[in-house]
Design a protein around this motif. Structure first.
Motif, PDB file in Angstrom:
ATOM      1  N   VAL A   3      15.051  24.592 -39.941  1.00 54.28           N
ATOM      2  CA  VAL A   3      13.950  24.517 -40.911  1.00 54.28           C
ATOM      3  C   VAL A   3      14.471  24.009 -42.257  1.00 54.28           C
ATOM      4  CG1 VAL A   3      12.370  25.920 -42.297  1.00 54.28           C
ATOM      5  CG2 VAL A   3      12.455  26.228 -39.817  1.00 54.28           C
ATOM      6  N   HIS A   4      15.601  24.531 -42.694  1.00 52.92           N
ATOM      7  CA  HIS A   4      16.180  24.099 -43.975  1.00 52.92           C
ATOM      8  C   HIS A   4      16.662  22.656 -43.908  1.00 52.92           C
ATOM      9  CE1 HIS A   4      16.080  27.725 -46.442  1.00 52.92           C
ATOM     10  NE2 HIS A   4      16.348  28.424 -45.352  1.00 52.92           N
ATOM     11  N   VAL A   5      17.197  22.252 -42.757  1.00 49.21           N
ATOM     12  CA  VAL A   5      17.725  20.893 -42.631  1.00 49.21           C
ATOM     13  C   VAL A   5      16.608  19.854 -42.638  1.00 49.21           C
ATOM     14  CG1 VAL A   5      18.817  19.301 -40.996  1.00 49.21           C
ATOM     15  CG2 VAL A   5      19.904  21.479 -41.525  1.00 49.21           C
ATOM     16  N   ILE A   6      15.519  20.116 -41.927  1.00 46.51           N
ATOM     17  CA  ILE A   6      14.416  19.148 -41.881  1.00 46.51           C
ATOM     18  C   ILE A   6      13.737  19.047 -43.238  1.00 46.51           C
ATOM     19  CG2 ILE A   6      12.153  18.644 -40.867  1.00 46.51           C
ATOM     20  CD1 ILE A   6      13.157  19.845 -38.258  1.00 46.51           C
ATOM     21  N   GLY A   7      13.499  20.179 -43.894  1.00 48.83           N
ATOM     22  CA  GLY A   7      12.905  20.183 -45.228  1.00 48.83           C
ATOM     23  C   GLY A   7      11.633  19.352 -45.298  1.00 48.83           C
ATOM     24  N   ASN A   8      11.591  18.421 -46.233  1.00 45.82           N
ATOM     25  CA  ASN A   8      10.424  17.548 -46.380  1.00 45.82           C
ATOM     26  C   ASN A   8      10.567  16.243 -45.605  1.00 45.82           C
ATOM     27  OD1 ASN A   8       9.069  19.327 -48.158  1.00 45.82           O
ATOM     28  ND2 ASN A   8      10.330  18.585 -49.875  1.00 45.82           N
ATOM     29  N   GLY A   9      11.597  16.151 -44.783  1.00 43.42           N
ATOM     30  CA  GLY A   9      11.848  14.912 -44.069  1.00 43.42           C
ATOM     31  C   GLY A   9      11.145  14.833 -42.729  1.00 43.42           C
ATOM     32  N   MET A  10      11.386  13.720 -42.060  1.00 39.25           N
ATOM     33  CA  MET A  10      10.881  13.475 -40.706  1.00 39.25           C
ATOM     34  C   MET A  10      12.061  12.884 -39.939  1.00 39.25           C
ATOM     35  SD  MET A  10       7.642  11.190 -39.485  1.00 39.25           S
ATOM     36  CE  MET A  10       6.576  12.007 -40.668  1.00 39.25           C
ATOM     37  N   LEU A  11      12.672  13.662 -39.055  1.00 38.69           N
ATOM     38  CA  LEU A  11      13.957  13.300 -38.478  1.00 38.69           C
ATOM     39  C   LEU A  11      13.919  13.264 -36.954  1.00 38.69           C
ATOM     40  CD1 LEU A  11      16.179  15.651 -40.688  1.00 38.69           C
ATOM     41  CD2 LEU A  11      15.637  13.253 -41.121  1.00 38.69           C
ATOM     42  N   LEU A  15       6.905  26.267 -36.379  1.00 35.15           N
ATOM     43  CA  LEU A  15       7.551  25.860 -37.622  1.00 35.15           C
ATOM     44  C   LEU A  15       7.832  24.363 -37.667  1.00 35.15           C
ATOM     45  CD1 LEU A  15      10.136  28.776 -37.835  1.00 35.15           C
ATOM     46  CD2 LEU A  15       7.933  28.620 -39.014  1.00 35.15           C
ATOM     47  N   VAL A  16       7.995  23.761 -36.499  1.00 42.96           N
ATOM     48  CA  VAL A  16       8.310  22.332 -36.389  1.00 42.96           C
ATOM     49  C   VAL A  16       7.305  21.693 -35.427  1.00 42.96           C
ATOM     50  CG1 VAL A  16      10.024  20.639 -35.611  1.00 42.96           C
ATOM     51  CG2 VAL A  16      10.767  22.671 -36.877  1.00 42.96           C
ATOM     52  N   GLU A  17       6.878  20.473 -35.747  1.00 36.77           N
ATOM     53  CA  GLU A  17       5.937  19.760 -34.886  1.00 36.77           C
ATOM     54  C   GLU A  17       6.446  18.358 -34.595  1.00 36.77           C
ATOM     55  OE1 GLU A  17       2.245  19.596 -36.931  1.00 36.77           O
ATOM     56  OE2 GLU A  17       2.972  18.283 -38.522  1.00 36.77           O
ATOM     57  N   LEU A  18       5.909  17.755 -33.524  1.00 39.76           N
ATOM     58  CA  LEU A  18       6.300  16.421 -33.106  1.00 39.76           C
ATOM     59  C   LEU A  18       5.429  15.387 -33.805  1.00 39.76           C
ATOM     60  CD1 LEU A  18       6.966  18.474 -30.700  1.00 39.76           C
ATOM     61  CD2 LEU A  18       7.054  16.439 -29.255  1.00 39.76           C
ATOM     62  N   LEU A  19       6.020  14.244 -34.116  1.00 44.42           N
ATOM     63  CA  LEU A  19       5.260  13.140 -34.689  1.00 44.42           C
ATOM     64  C   LEU A  19       4.281  12.581 -33.657  1.00 44.42           C
ATOM     65  CD1 LEU A  19       4.718  11.141 -36.997  1.00 44.42           C
ATOM     66  CD2 LEU A  19       6.647   9.773 -36.148  1.00 44.42           C
ATOM     67  N   TYR A  20       4.713  12.565 -32.399  1.00 43.52           N
ATOM     68  CA  TYR A  20       3.857  12.105 -31.303  1.00 43.52           C
ATOM     69  C   TYR A  20       3.712  13.243 -30.299  1.00 43.52           C
ATOM     70  CZ  TYR A  20       5.154   7.556 -33.256  1.00 43.52           C
ATOM     71  OH  TYR A  20       5.359   6.486 -34.100  1.00 43.52           O
ATOM     72  N   PRO A  21       2.867  14.225 -30.592  1.00 39.53           N
ATOM     73  CA  PRO A  21       2.769  15.409 -29.729  1.00 39.53           C
ATOM     74  C   PRO A  21       2.265  15.111 -28.319  1.00 39.53           C
ATOM     75  CG  PRO A  21       1.029  15.404 -31.386  1.00 39.53           C
ATOM     76  CD  PRO A  21       1.974  14.319 -31.764  1.00 39.53           C
ATOM     77  N   GLU A  22       1.480  14.058 -28.166  1.00 43.53           N
ATOM     78  CA  GLU A  22       0.959  13.711 -26.843  1.00 43.53           C
ATOM     79  C   GLU A  22       1.981  12.969 -26.002  1.00 43.53           C
ATOM     80  OE1 GLU A  22      -1.886  14.932 -25.947  1.00 43.53           O
ATOM     81  OE2 GLU A  22      -2.159  15.767 -27.960  1.00 43.53           O
ATOM     82  N   GLN A  23       3.033  12.472 -26.639  1.00 43.48           N
ATOM     83  CA  GLN A  23       4.070  11.722 -25.929  1.00 43.48           C
ATOM     84  C   GLN A  23       5.452  12.280 -26.317  1.00 43.48           C
ATOM     85  OE1 GLN A  23       2.227   7.834 -27.478  1.00 43.48           O
ATOM     86  NE2 GLN A  23       3.137   7.198 -25.536  1.00 43.48           N
ATOM     87  N   LYS A  53       7.002  24.771 -43.783  1.00 43.91           N
ATOM     88  CA  LYS A  53       7.279  24.431 -45.185  1.00 43.91           C
ATOM     89  C   LYS A  53       7.318  25.695 -46.042  1.00 43.91           C
ATOM     90  CE  LYS A  53       5.285  19.784 -44.895  1.00 43.91           C
ATOM     91  NZ  LYS A  53       4.171  18.910 -45.309  1.00 43.91           N
ATOM     92  N   LEU A  54       6.443  26.649 -45.742  1.00 43.47           N
ATOM     93  CA  LEU A  54       6.469  27.909 -46.477  1.00 43.47           C
ATOM     94  C   LEU A  54       7.791  28.628 -46.260  1.00 43.47           C
ATOM     95  CD1 LEU A  54       2.848  29.247 -45.913  1.00 43.47           C
ATOM     96  CD2 LEU A  54       3.831  28.508 -48.079  1.00 43.47           C
ATOM     97  N   ASN A  55       8.265  28.614 -45.029  1.00 44.27           N
ATOM     98  CA  ASN A  55       9.561  29.242 -44.734  1.00 44.27           C
ATOM     99  C   ASN A  55      10.696  28.545 -45.440  1.00 44.27           C
ATOM    100  OD1 ASN A  55       9.800  31.372 -42.230  1.00 44.27           O
ATOM    101  ND2 ASN A  55       7.865  30.255 -42.207  1.00 44.27           N
TER     102      ASN A  55
END
Length: 480
Positions: A414-422, A452-460, A475-477
């Motif tokens: 959670v801390h590593v992803i932060g505001n990014g998209m990785l 806490l984390v979601e996929l950019l392409y959840p259907e794929q 993000k709250l965490n």
């Protein structure tokens, strides 16, 4: 070395006693002196002077025929037979002599024994050589490398973790240490190029690096404990993990994140997280422990002990017999205990460079203002101690979250992803993880399941450009 005059004796004395020099007042100490000669032979050679005090004062001694006979008989008790240079240097205006015994580097004949017992030199002290160190030297004398190069007819490629192999190859390609076409080669070809497969037989190094089944390798073990206070009377957490090096390294770093306090400081626009002990120093210490330990002992392991005031990392092994601790702390050539294992770790960018590990640990500790790590060895075990700074809180659980996470690995991602998209690869690089399977099951999947984390392409889920970002809950965490 020619020791044939008083000036050459003085030249030796001015450097004081060290790993290659010893002084004795008389041959009344011949037995202890011969133990030291044995220790020199098990190192890189050295010089023993009779007729010199331990403070370096020349006093000389009388030399009779019986003296020479006793020395010759003592030398004959060395096994295997060793070449010992004997010099008698007369003192000016005296009937006394300095007796010098000198042996050259004999690393290809090691180990040596005196009266059936092996000795080694630890700085300026002669001590009995532990059985583990003796066995390691014995294997080096009898084979190309030792235990790691021995083949195991029962070990098959199917017993290895293919994901770990491919992960090592990808890291090697990304770092420029392996050619790009390596990823397209057959697993057997990759293992041959890593010197892990010869004549269709895998060696022990292959199991240590990439094994899946460790029934035959109980020494592929990591023991971890968080103790209450500053001794071992009571522990808060106690874990044992078996696995290949990549898996054990990930487990070790996850344990540090679980039990060492995590603080943050603002650098520009970004919040930079820092453990109470520097992450890179701890990781480098673990890498060295796994890479350079003695593996031939089935009951051996690497252990991590976290106390209120320090962290201790221990492994079965020894510093190179040819390098003093002082030299280890400065620039030096690398002499890996397990060259095959070290070579694969280097090519897969786990080992950053040869002979730099201890320097990196020291510089990282100095960077954050804590004491230099301590390095200890008794010839059969290496202990590294990291002390917290006086201003750093002792190891405590990390700050509670509004939405509690079940594991430290989830908190970390959670801390590593932060505001990014990785992507998976980018997250693993930031965490310095190599084992993709361990990362998915210990970090990513639990974070997704907890929302806490979601996929950019959840259907794929298998989309070639799939990336991951924090949900609002995540993000709250991250802000707490």
């Amino acid at each position: 070395m020619n020791i044939n005059n008083i000036e050459s004796v003085k030249s030796i004395i001015k450097n004081a006693e060290d790993s290659q020099t010893e002084f004795k007042e008389t041959t009344g100490q011949l037995e202890r002196g011969m133990e030291t000669i044995c220790a020199f032979l098990n190192g890189t050679g050295g010089t023993l002077l009779f007729g010199v005090t331990d403070k370096g004062k020349i006093i000389g001694q009388e030399v009779a025929d019986s003296t020479k006979r006793n020395i010759a008989e003592a030398i004959n008790r060395l096994e295997p037979l060793a070449e010992v240079q004997i010099s008698y240097i007369a003192l000016p205006d005296s009937d006394k002599n300095i007796i010098a015994l000198h042996v050259e580097d004999a690393r290809f004949e090691r180990p040596f024994c005196y009266k059936g017992r092996a000795y080694m030199r630890v700085e300026s002290v002669t001590t009995t050589m532990p059985q583990a160190a003796y066995n390691e030297l014995l294997m080096q004398r009898g084979g190309k490398y030792g235990w790691e190069s021995m083949t195991n007819p029962e070990l098959q490629i199917a017993d290895l973790d293919e994901n770990a192999i491919l992960g090592a190859v990808r890291a090697g390609i990304d770092s420029g240490r392996l050619p790009e076409n390596t990823i397209r080669e057959e697993t057997a070809t990759i293992l041959e190029k890593f010197d892990l497969l010869h004549h269709q037989q895998l060696n022990n190094a292959a199991a240590v690096l990439f094994g899946n089944n460790f029934y035959d390798y109980p020494q592929c073990l990591l023991r971890m404990a968080r103790f209450k206070g500053t001794d071992k009377n009571e522990f808060i957490d106690n874990q044992r993990v078996q696995g290949n090096i990549y898996h054990l390294l990930d487990a070790a770093m996850a344990f540090f994140f679980k039990h060492l306090s995590l603080s943050g400081k603002i650098e520009g626009l970004y919040r930079e997280e820092e453990l109470s002990l520097p992450y890179k120093a701890l990781r480098e210490c673990c890498v060295n422990a796994f890479a350079h330990r003695f593996y031939h002992q089935p009951g051996s392991s690497v252990s991590i002990a976290i106390y209120d005031d320090r962290v201790e990392i221990t492994n079965s092994g020894a510093f190179p017999a040819d390098i003093s601790i002082e030299r280890l702390l400065s620039a030096h050539d690398s002499q890996p205990q397990n060259p095959l294992i070290a070579n694969v770790l280097y090519k897969s960018k786990v080992l950053e460079s040869w002979g730099r590990g201890i320097g990196l640990m020291v510089s990282e500790c100095r960077r954050v203002g804590i004491p230099d790590p301590e390095f200890h060895s008794d010839g059969g075990c290496v202990l590294v101690v990291f002390h917290y700074s006086h201003t750093t809180p002792t190891s405590v659980p990390q700050a509670p979250h509004k939405y509690p996470t079940s594991t430290p690995q989830v908190k970390t991602i959670v801390h590593v992803i932060g505001n990014g998209m990785l992507s998976v690869k980018e997250i693993m690089e930031l965490l310095e993880l190599k084992d993709r399977k361990s990362f998915l099951h210990s970090y990513l999947y639990p974070a997704i399941e907890q929302g806490l984390v979601e996929l950019l392409y959840p259907e794929q889920p298998r989309h070639p450009r799939q990336k991951y970002r924090l949900t609002e809950k995540g993000k709250l965490n991250a802000q707490l």
